[in-house]
Design a protein around this motif. Structure first.
Motif, mmCIF file in Angstrom:
data_model
loop_
_atom_site.group_PDB
_atom_site.id
_atom_site.type_symbol
_atom_site.label_atom_id
_atom_site.label_comp_id
_atom_site.label_asym_id
_atom_site.label_seq_id
_atom_site.Cartn_x
_atom_site.Cartn_y
_atom_site.Cartn_z
ATOM 1 N N GLU A 97 0.812 -1.228 0.000
ATOM 2 C CA GLU A 97 0.000 0.000 0.000
ATOM 3 C C GLU A 97 0.849 1.283 0.000
ATOM 4 O O GLU A 97 0.749 2.106 0.906
ATOM 5 C CB GLU A 97 -0.977 -0.021 1.179
ATOM 6 N N PRO A 98 1.674 1.441 -1.047
ATOM 7 C CA PRO A 98 2.605 2.575 -1.072
ATOM 8 C C PRO A 98 1.942 3.947 -1.181
ATOM 9 O O PRO A 98 2.580 4.953 -0.856
ATOM 10 C CB PRO A 98 3.470 2.303 -2.311
ATOM 11 N N THR A 99 0.680 4.015 -1.651
ATOM 12 C CA THR A 99 0.046 5.334 -1.778
ATOM 13 C C THR A 99 -1.023 5.572 -0.714
ATOM 14 O O THR A 99 -1.764 6.548 -0.773
ATOM 15 C CB THR A 99 -0.586 5.535 -3.180
ATOM 16 N N ASN A 100 -1.042 4.670 0.263
ATOM 17 C CA ASN A 100 -2.003 4.787 1.358
ATOM 18 C C ASN A 100 -1.855 6.144 2.057
ATOM 19 O O ASN A 100 -0.760 6.527 2.426
ATOM 20 C CB ASN A 100 -1.698 3.656 2.358
ATOM 21 N N GLN A 101 -2.953 6.848 2.233
ATOM 22 C CA GLN A 101 -2.980 8.108 2.992
ATOM 23 C C GLN A 101 -2.197 9.248 2.358
ATOM 24 O O GLN A 101 -1.902 10.235 3.023
ATOM 25 C CB GLN A 101 -2.471 7.896 4.423
ATOM 26 N N LEU A 102 -1.839 9.124 1.084
ATOM 27 C CA LEU A 102 -1.090 10.214 0.454
ATOM 28 C C LEU A 102 -2.031 11.169 -0.278
ATOM 29 O O LEU A 102 -3.045 10.741 -0.840
ATOM 30 C CB LEU A 102 -0.074 9.661 -0.556
ATOM 31 N N ASP A 103 -1.671 12.459 -0.279
ATOM 32 C CA ASP A 103 -2.469 13.407 -1.055
ATOM 33 C C ASP A 103 -2.111 13.247 -2.541
ATOM 34 O O ASP A 103 -1.210 12.486 -2.911
ATOM 35 C CB ASP A 103 -2.262 14.847 -0.562
ATOM 36 N N ILE A 104 -2.826 13.966 -3.377
ATOM 37 C CA ILE A 104 -2.737 13.783 -4.827
ATOM 38 C C ILE A 104 -1.306 14.036 -5.344
ATOM 39 O O ILE A 104 -0.822 13.359 -6.245
ATOM 40 C CB ILE A 104 -3.794 14.703 -5.498
ATOM 41 N N LYS A 105 -0.609 14.968 -4.687
ATOM 42 C CA LYS A 105 0.739 15.333 -5.128
ATOM 43 C C LYS A 105 1.758 14.263 -4.712
ATOM 44 O O LYS A 105 2.571 13.811 -5.519
ATOM 45 C CB LYS A 105 1.102 16.675 -4.479
ATOM 46 N N ASN A 106 1.675 13.860 -3.450
ATOM 47 C CA ASN A 106 2.592 12.828 -2.967
ATOM 48 C C ASN A 106 2.336 11.492 -3.655
ATOM 49 O O ASN A 106 3.256 10.726 -3.916
ATOM 50 C CB ASN A 106 2.463 12.679 -1.456
ATOM 51 N N ARG A 107 1.041 11.247 -3.934
ATOM 52 C CA ARG A 107 0.695 10.014 -4.646
ATOM 53 C C ARG A 107 1.404 9.997 -6.000
ATOM 54 O O ARG A 107 2.009 9.002 -6.389
ATOM 55 C CB ARG A 107 -0.817 9.949 -4.826
ATOM 56 N N ARG A 108 1.360 11.127 -6.707
ATOM 57 C CA ARG A 108 2.012 11.227 -8.000
ATOM 58 C C ARG A 108 3.522 10.975 -7.865
ATOM 59 O O ARG A 108 4.109 10.242 -8.665
ATOM 60 C CB ARG A 108 1.725 12.621 -8.591
ATOM 61 N N LEU A 109 4.132 11.570 -6.829
ATOM 62 C CA LEU A 109 5.573 11.397 -6.605
ATOM 63 C C LEU A 109 5.926 9.921 -6.428
ATOM 64 O O LEU A 109 6.871 9.403 -7.024
ATOM 65 C CB LEU A 109 6.008 12.139 -5.335
ATOM 66 N N VAL A 110 5.138 9.247 -5.588
ATOM 67 C CA VAL A 110 5.428 7.835 -5.294
ATOM 68 C C VAL A 110 5.182 6.967 -6.534
ATOM 69 O O VAL A 110 5.991 6.090 -6.853
ATOM 70 C CB VAL A 110 4.587 7.352 -4.083
ATOM 71 N N LEU A 111 4.104 7.244 -7.261
ATOM 72 C CA LEU A 111 3.820 6.431 -8.459
ATOM 73 C C LEU A 111 4.889 6.639 -9.528
ATOM 74 O O LEU A 111 5.297 5.689 -10.196
ATOM 75 C CB LEU A 111 2.428 6.753 -9.015
ATOM 76 N N ASN A 112 5.373 7.881 -9.661
ATOM 77 C CA ASN A 112 6.471 8.120 -10.616
ATOM 78 C C ASN A 112 7.707 7.323 -10.217
ATOM 79 O O ASN A 112 8.389 6.745 -11.069
ATOM 80 C CB ASN A 112 6.823 9.608 -10.684
ATOM 81 N N ALA A 113 7.984 7.307 -8.907
ATOM 82 C CA ALA A 113 9.160 6.556 -8.431
ATOM 83 C C ALA A 113 8.990 5.067 -8.732
ATOM 84 O O ALA A 113 9.939 4.397 -9.158
ATOM 85 C CB ALA A 113 9.351 6.789 -6.927
#
Ligand SMILES: Nc1ncnc2c1ncn2[C@@H]1O[C@H](COP(=O)(O)OP(=O)(O)OP(=O)(O)O)[C@@H](O)[C@H]1O
Ligand SMILES: [Mg+2]
Length: 226
Positions: A159-175
């Motif tokens: 669950e790497p994008t759990n509880q992340l806002d839209i911006k942080n989610r994008r950062l993690v998905l790009n990574a």
């Protein structure tokens, strides 16, 4: 990656968390979805020997996780559902270096690998930051970097994008998109799951769908009743 579950079960006392599972996971990216308590984390923990099977067998790139758990853990790195449980040192760079030194890496080499890993994840700015001050997204990226620094061939992301806002989610998905490692990604983020080539669905401790994401998600909506 080549992960093989052969008739694998997991029981916690009287509770069966995983009914007999036979499954082969190959390729670069595989997603896992399912309701809370369906067995996703249990399956993920089996891949690197954090949980051992009550019956059957799991091999990871040919390594049997029950007989060679140390090697299995080097082959497949696990990023926890709650990254704050993973980062144990107070400063980001110290956490990465600690993991490397625990595996016998010498000081200068550990420093160099730490810096290279932060660059790879685009988080050089976090090097000297205090772990407890990081935002959720920064913490997730630091935890991924800390595990990746140990050079596993597979990363298991719970669950790497759990509880992340839209911006942080994008950062993690790009990574995740850019990572060299193969990855098994457990997620409740169905938009992200749709982009994966193969998606597994667990329900009540059983694998109930395995295929293209659209079909697996349709099955998920059916079993979830929504
Ligand atoms: N160490 C344990 N001891 C006892 N029961 C456990 C243990 N770990 C997991 N379970 C049980 O096994 C089942 C599956 O749990 P698991 O953590 O794999 O679910 P999950 O699909 O990851 O859920 P979530 O989406 O909430 O993270 C649950 O019923 C859970 O309570
Ligand atoms: Mg879980």
């Amino acid at each position: 990656m080549d992960i093989i579950f052969s008739d694998c079960t997991v029981r916690f006392g009287a509770r069966t968390a995983l009914h007999p599972l036979s499954l082969r996971i190959e390729g670069r990216r595989v997603g896992v979805i399912g309701l809370n308590g369906s067995g996703k984390t249990t399956v993920a923990r089996l891949i690197n020997g954090l949980t051992l099977p009550s019956g059957g067998r799991v091999t990871v790139n040919g390594i049997d996780i029950a007989t060679e758990p140390e090697r299995a853990r080097l082959e497949a790195g696990f990023v926890f559902q709650n990254p704050q449980n993973q980062l144990i040192m107070p400063i980001v760079s110290e956490d990465i270096i600690f993991g490397l030194k625990a595996r016998g890496t010498k000081n200068a080499e550990a420093e160099a690998r730490m810096a290279a890993t932060l660059r790879r994840f685009g988080i050089e700015n976090l090097e000297k930051r205090r772990v407890y001050e990081l935002s959720g997204g920064e913490m997730q990226l630091a935890a991924m970097a800390s595990v990746s620094a140990l050079s596993p061939r597979i990363l298991i992301l719970d669950e790497p994008t759990n509880q992340l806002d839209i911006k942080n989610r994008r950062l993690v998905l790009n990574a995740i998109d850019k990572m060299d490692e193969d990855a098994v990604v457990i997620t409740h983020d169905l938009d992200f799951a749709l982009r994966l080539p193969r998606l597994l669905l667990f329900h009540e401790g059983r694998l109930v769908a395995d295929g293209a994401p659209e079909e697996t998600i349709a099955h998920y909506r059916k079993v979830a009743g929504c």
